[in-house]
Design a protein around this motif. Structure first.
Motif, mmCIF file in Angstrom:
data_model
loop_
_atom_site.group_PDB
_atom_site.id
_atom_site.type_symbol
_atom_site.label_atom_id
_atom_site.label_comp_id
_atom_site.label_asym_id
_atom_site.label_seq_id
_atom_site.Cartn_x
_atom_site.Cartn_y
_atom_site.Cartn_z
ATOM 1 N N PRO A 2 65.104 -0.709 15.960
ATOM 2 C CA PRO A 2 64.411 -0.328 14.719
ATOM 3 C C PRO A 2 63.139 -1.136 14.512
ATOM 4 C CG PRO A 2 66.416 -1.574 14.239
ATOM 5 C CD PRO A 2 66.406 -1.316 15.706
ATOM 6 N N LEU A 3 62.192 -0.513 13.860
ATOM 7 C CA LEU A 3 60.945 -1.181 13.531
ATOM 8 C C LEU A 3 60.864 -1.357 12.022
ATOM 9 C CD1 LEU A 3 58.489 0.834 15.809
ATOM 10 C CD2 LEU A 3 59.583 -1.367 16.290
ATOM 11 N N LEU A 4 60.310 -2.500 11.609
ATOM 12 C CA LEU A 4 60.125 -2.774 10.188
ATOM 13 C C LEU A 4 58.632 -2.760 9.900
ATOM 14 C CD1 LEU A 4 61.545 -3.678 7.521
ATOM 15 C CD2 LEU A 4 61.089 -6.028 8.247
ATOM 16 N N GLU A 5 58.250 -1.872 8.972
ATOM 17 C CA GLU A 5 56.841 -1.801 8.583
ATOM 18 C C GLU A 5 56.776 -1.596 7.080
ATOM 19 O OE1 GLU A 5 54.538 1.414 10.264
ATOM 20 O OE2 GLU A 5 52.663 0.334 9.883
ATOM 21 N N VAL A 106 62.625 -12.932 16.730
ATOM 22 C CA VAL A 106 61.909 -13.198 15.477
ATOM 23 C C VAL A 106 62.934 -13.413 14.370
ATOM 24 C CG1 VAL A 106 60.154 -12.366 13.884
ATOM 25 C CG2 VAL A 106 60.098 -11.628 16.274
ATOM 26 N N LEU A 107 62.712 -14.432 13.544
ATOM 27 C CA LEU A 107 63.602 -14.706 12.415
ATOM 28 C C LEU A 107 63.004 -14.156 11.124
ATOM 29 C CD1 LEU A 107 64.570 -18.458 12.994
ATOM 30 C CD2 LEU A 107 65.717 -16.402 13.842
ATOM 31 N N PRO A 108 63.857 -13.802 10.174
ATOM 32 C CA PRO A 108 63.327 -13.339 8.877
ATOM 33 C C PRO A 108 62.366 -14.358 8.255
ATOM 34 C CG PRO A 108 65.688 -12.932 8.985
ATOM 35 C CD PRO A 108 65.338 -13.707 10.220
ATOM 36 N N GLU A 123 59.740 -5.602 15.442
ATOM 37 C CA GLU A 123 60.892 -4.964 16.069
ATOM 38 C C GLU A 123 62.126 -5.788 15.728
ATOM 39 O OE1 GLU A 123 60.649 -3.312 20.320
ATOM 40 O OE2 GLU A 123 61.820 -5.147 20.518
ATOM 41 N N LEU A 124 63.108 -5.136 15.086
ATOM 42 C CA LEU A 124 64.302 -5.858 14.634
ATOM 43 C C LEU A 124 65.465 -5.616 15.589
ATOM 44 C CD1 LEU A 124 64.407 -5.242 10.774
ATOM 45 C CD2 LEU A 124 63.107 -6.921 12.072
ATOM 46 N N PRO A 125 66.431 -6.520 15.570
ATOM 47 C CA PRO A 125 67.664 -6.239 16.320
ATOM 48 C C PRO A 125 68.390 -5.051 15.695
ATOM 49 C CG PRO A 125 67.611 -8.518 15.492
ATOM 50 C CD PRO A 125 66.460 -7.803 14.882
ATOM 51 N N GLU A 126 69.170 -4.346 16.504
ATOM 52 C CA GLU A 126 69.970 -3.235 15.985
ATOM 53 C C GLU A 126 70.834 -3.729 14.825
ATOM 54 O OE1 GLU A 126 69.806 -0.161 16.558
ATOM 55 O OE2 GLU A 126 68.608 -0.116 18.413
ATOM 56 N N GLY A 127 70.881 -2.954 13.778
ATOM 57 C CA GLY A 127 71.762 -3.282 12.668
ATOM 58 C C GLY A 127 71.207 -4.306 11.692
ATOM 59 N N ALA A 128 69.971 -4.752 11.898
ATOM 60 C CA ALA A 128 69.407 -5.757 10.998
ATOM 61 C C ALA A 128 69.220 -5.166 9.602
ATOM 62 C CB ALA A 128 68.074 -6.253 11.540
ATOM 63 N N ASP A 129 69.409 -6.036 8.598
ATOM 64 C CA ASP A 129 69.297 -5.592 7.213
ATOM 65 C C ASP A 129 67.873 -5.863 6.710
ATOM 66 O OD1 ASP A 129 69.414 -5.126 4.536
ATOM 67 O OD2 ASP A 129 71.046 -6.538 4.113
ATOM 68 N N PRO A 130 67.096 -4.807 6.449
ATOM 69 C CA PRO A 130 65.707 -5.047 6.013
ATOM 70 C C PRO A 130 65.628 -5.811 4.696
ATOM 71 C CG PRO A 130 66.277 -2.706 5.850
ATOM 72 C CD PRO A 130 67.416 -3.374 6.557
ATOM 73 N N ALA A 131 66.688 -5.770 3.895
ATOM 74 C CA ALA A 131 66.649 -6.475 2.605
ATOM 75 C C ALA A 131 66.473 -7.979 2.821
ATOM 76 C CB ALA A 131 67.940 -6.202 1.825
ATOM 77 N N ILE A 132 67.146 -8.511 3.854
ATOM 78 C CA ILE A 132 67.019 -9.950 4.140
ATOM 79 C C ILE A 132 65.579 -10.276 4.525
ATOM 80 C CG2 ILE A 132 67.715 -11.745 5.789
ATOM 81 C CD1 ILE A 132 70.488 -10.400 5.821
ATOM 82 N N TRP A 133 64.976 -9.391 5.306
ATOM 83 C CA TRP A 133 63.597 -9.614 5.749
ATOM 84 C C TRP A 133 62.629 -9.536 4.574
ATOM 85 C CZ3 TRP A 133 61.976 -10.435 10.926
ATOM 86 C CH2 TRP A 133 63.054 -10.561 11.828
ATOM 87 N N ASN A 134 62.864 -8.594 3.712
ATOM 88 C CA ASN A 134 61.954 -8.459 2.568
ATOM 89 C C ASN A 134 62.102 -9.614 1.600
ATOM 90 O OD1 ASN A 134 60.518 -6.088 3.226
ATOM 91 N ND2 ASN A 134 62.346 -4.877 2.779
#
Lengths: 164, 109, 562
Positions: A2-5, A106-108, A123-134
């Motif tokens: 997954p990609l985070l944008e 990459v770490l949050p 690029e996030l690991p599979e299953g990563a929670d975007p809420a933690i990153w945000n």
């Protein structure tokens, strides 16, 4: 993966192509710098991206910038911060306007710094929670120094709000 | 702080030591599976028990009791275990210098 | 804490505004959450370790250790009292001042660390970037803003560097740690040539401020005296030059081998190419983004305006009479004061090296005593020196007798600054998880051996520096006599180097021969000093004598009998 944008997950339209495989027609593709220098692919309709290794100098991309839609920079370990300087050089010294994608370990906690250095997609690991990153991205709304992205209104001295 | 991870065959009796997660103090595993600050209460493992001891340490790390568990060679002195390496002796008995402010420093010089 | 004392009105420390305070509170909230997640198991030790280190929390030999940044070594009395409070409430009633102008609390508990950081934040202090591969606490001259020989006050630029480097988005994952020192005096009191970047602020013939920039100095396993990168960087380009230098390092510094990862190795390997790469980075920067506006410098410099000095004259009668009447006082004045720019004032060094004491340690009682005296005699300001002593920067010469009398009952009037017992020592194996041998007891035994003040005065200026491992926190390479403790098959042994220097004539000491045992090292130091005394020319210091004589007579004295 997954990609985070802009705080949201989105699919990846690119495929990564090894140096030996033929370039797929009509599909966005990411190739190595070595292949870019070797083949200088031209006349493609589909977008082209390049993955820089951590030791590669983004300045090598200068002759090709107009043809590139994406440059990926990689953290082989989260402690290896060369990607930050590569991303900043792409935006600042090279004026690259396409997607700068961070890959690897990459770490949050690094998300906000990557954005400030000009990365737009992680690029996030599979299953990563975007809420933690945000959440990590918003931990520090203030920065004490100039950067290539995210500078908002100044707060006195060298300080500024960060929007990245 | 864990010791350098050297994989050497264990040939001498060993103690299992670590730092307590909460206060960082040096602790030693006892025979009843608890951790003690007092090295003389520690369990001395025979060389062929080393793997078992290390597994106990890893379990304690997972239970968030301790950090950086490792084995260190030891011997019985006057009936109680004492580590062999100088560094481990210092860990066992505390700093060799005053670890509290000296009263004399706050009195007349 | 129930109520904090007020900030002394004339103390010249950077005062946080609402923006700074909010930033720090956010940081503490973040760390409090991280500690909680570690204790409840959400974070493993591997994940938590870099997070705690970024907040100055180490796990040492016997406990956690919290390293608190004292920005460029400048404290007001409110801050020092808060450090005393922290020492008493969460530690064992003392703290250890380090060679990087920081303070360390040796007996910290994990769950207490967020509260300790909150207490620090109450007085505008933190532990950010006291560990990790980032830009560490910037150090400067302990007499900044006071020294008679100062050309440019380095404190505003040190504060600018502190702010600029705080959570820098590009330079928080460098190959290795990065230490910057800045001075504004021609006499180098910050070891500028032995830092990753050393900055010497100066003025051109027009009186404009500029910066001589040295790069690639350092101690540790590969001690190197730095290289001059630029002779005069204009003030406006100061931060751009820092950015450019760090970019080259971040891109090209070695990352595979921890012992080759400091910038000194890159600078050594690249030679002149390093400067060319920095210049290329500078040329590529967009106009303006990294310019340091003079308005910003002025606004920050306003925090460091001179305190309201009285119009006084040097050598007042009260001082002259006391000097004549009291030899002990005269000795203390001679050894423990430094010339001040304002007539009738002087800077006073408070020795944290009592005979037999732990170099750099201060009890909470002593910290409070120093704070009281700073309020009474020094506009509420204190400095921490990289030699691990404290400084009252602005003392009236006429107040020296009263200050001396007030220091004595607290064990703070040891008149040994610059003498053989003013030893730099890292914590060594008594506290440090990295150490290979003890340092503190060696320092204690040397100072006890030379306890006689007249003997120390006869020996004269002599810097003894002791490190308990090759990382060289005790700066042993640049001691006139340097001592390095290493482990040799389970035994502590001590290598001795001679002839080092950390100042303008920076030099790495030479290894004199085979190492000495823990018991023998003090005798060896005494033999070296006796040899110097026997061979010196009138008025010749140890360092000068060694440079004239070379190692031969010292080797002869140390090893010939064996």
């Amino acid at each position: 993966m997954p990609l985070l944008e802009d705080g949201r997950l989105r699919p990846d339209p690119f495929v990564t192509v090894t140096d030996e495989e033929p370039l797929p027609e009509g599909t966005p593709a990411i190739i190595s710098l070595a292949r870019l220098l070797r083949d200088a692919p031209a006349g493609r309709n589909a977008p082209l991206g390049v993955a820089l290794a951590p030791e590669e100098d983004p300045r090598a991309l200068v002759p090709f910038l107009g043809r590139l839609s994406l440059v990926a920079v990689r953290l082989p370990k989260h402690r290896d911060g060369r990607a930050f300087t590569q991303a900043r050089a792409l935006r600042e010294a090279l004026g690259f306007r396409g997607e700068v994608r961070a890959t690897g370990h990459v770490l949050p906690d690094q998300y906000a710094f990557l954005l400030r250095c000009g990365v737009t997609v992680v690029e996030l690991p599979e299953g990563a929670d975007p809420a933690i990153w945000n959440a990590a991205r918003q931990a520090h709304p203030v920065a004490y120094q100039a950067a290539v992205a995210g500078d908002a209104e100044p707060l006195g001295f060298l300080r500024r709000h960060v929007t990245a | 702080m864990s010791a350098p991870a050297k994989v050497k065959p264990v040939t001498a009796p060993v103690l299992l030591t670590a730092n307590d997660l909460r206060d960082g103090r040096v602790v030693w595993l006892t025979s009843d599976g608890s951790w003690t600050l007092n090295v003389t209460e520690a369990r001395l493992f025979a060389p062929d028990e080393a793997a078992q001891a290390l597994a106990l340490g890893q379990a304690a790390e997972r239970l968030r009791q301790v950090v950086g568990a490792y084995l260190t060679e030891a011997e019985l002195k006057n009936g109680v275990p004492m580590p062999r390496r100088f560094r481990e002796k210092l860990r066992a008995v505390g700093p060799s210098v005053d670890a509290e402010p000296k009263p004399s420093l706050s009195l007349a010089s | 804490m129930d109520s904090l004392p007020a900030i002394p009105p004339h103390a010249r420390t950077y005062r946080y505004d609402a923006v700074d305070k909010a930033f720090l509170q956010a940081r503490i909230a973040e760390f409090r959450d991280q500690v909680q997640r570690r204790l409840d198991g959400t974070l493993t030790e591997d994940e938590f370790k870099p997070l705690r280190l970024m907040n100055g929390l180490y796990l040492q030999l016997h406990a956690y250790m919290l390293r608190v940044a004292i920005p460029y070594g400048v404290l007001n009395t409110r801050q020092l009292r808060q450090l005393a409070y922290i020492a008493r409430r969460w530690d064992r009633g003392f703290g250890h001042f380090t060679t990087r102008q920081n303070i360390q609390f040796n007996w910290t508990k994990l769950a207490d660390a967020p509260d300790m950081l909150a207490a620090l934040a109450e007085v505008d202090m933190h532990a950010i970037q006291t560990s990790g591969n980032c830009v560490r606490n910037v150090t400067t001259d302990e007499f900044a803003g006071a020294a008679a020989d100062e050309v440019v006050d380095p404190r505003p630029y040190a504060e600018i560097l502190r702010q600029w480097s705080t959570l820098h988005p590009e330079f928080t994952y460098l190959p290795r740690k990065f230490k910057i020192a800045i001075t504004g005096a021609p006499h180098d009191r910050v070891a500028a040539k032995l830092h990753d970047i050393g900055v010497i602020a100066k003025r051109n013939t027009e009186g404009e401020v500029g910066f001589e920039v040295w790069v690639g100095g350092g101690l540790g396993r590969t001690p190197i005296v730095g290289t001059k990168l630029f002779d005069f960087v204009p003030e406006a380009d100061f931060l751009a030059t820092m950015e450019a230098t760090l970019r080259v390092y971040n891109a090209l510094g070695q990352r595979e081998n921890i012992y080759k990862a400091r910038i000194k190795i890159l600078v050594r390997d690249l030679g002149d190419e390093f400067r060319r790469l920095v210049e290329r980075e500078l040329a590529e920067m967009p106009e303006g983004r990294y310019r340091l506006p003079s308005e910003v410098v002025q606004a920050i410099a306003a925090h460091f305006a001179p305190p309201p000095f009285a119009r006084l004259t040097d050598n007042p009668p009260a001082l002259r009479q006391a000097l004549e009447a009291n030899r002990a006082f005269a000795t203390w004045v001679k050894n423990c004061t430094h010339p001040h720019r304002a007539p009738g004032y002087v800077s006073v060094v408070i020795s944290l090296k009592p005979i037999g004491g732990i170099p750099g340690d201060a009890s909470a009682d002593q910290m409070e005593a120093v704070a009281d005296l700073a309020d009474r005699f020094s506009f509420g300001e204190i400095r921490v020196s990289h030699v691990q002593n404290l400084v009252l920067p602005h003392v009236r010469q006429e107040d020296l007798p009263a200050l001396f009398a007030a220091l004595k009952p607290h064990g703070l009037a040891t008149p040994n600054i610059g003498l053989v017992s003013d030893i730099i020592s890292c914590p060594g194996m008594d506290y440090c998880a990295l150490a290979t041998a003890r340092s503190i007891p060696v320092a204690q035994r040397i100072s006890e051996r030379f306890a006689d003040l007249d003997a120390q005065l006869d020996i004269g200026t002599l810097h003894v520096n002791i490190s308990g491992c090759i990382n060289a926190c005790g700066h042993h390479h640049v001691g006139h006599i340097g001592i390095l403790g290493v482990d040799k098959r389970g035994e502590e042994v001590y290598q001795i180097t001679l002839g080092g220097s950390a100042t303008n004539d920076a030099a790495i000491g030479e290894l004199i021969g085979p190492a000495f045992s823990y018991d023998g090292v003090v005798d060896a130091v005494e033999t070296i000093i006796r040899t110097y005394v026997a061979h010196r020319a009138p008025g010749e210091t140890f360092k000068d004598a060694y440079r004239r004589l070379g190692p031969a007579p010292f080797k002869e004295a140390l090893y010939a009998a064996a």
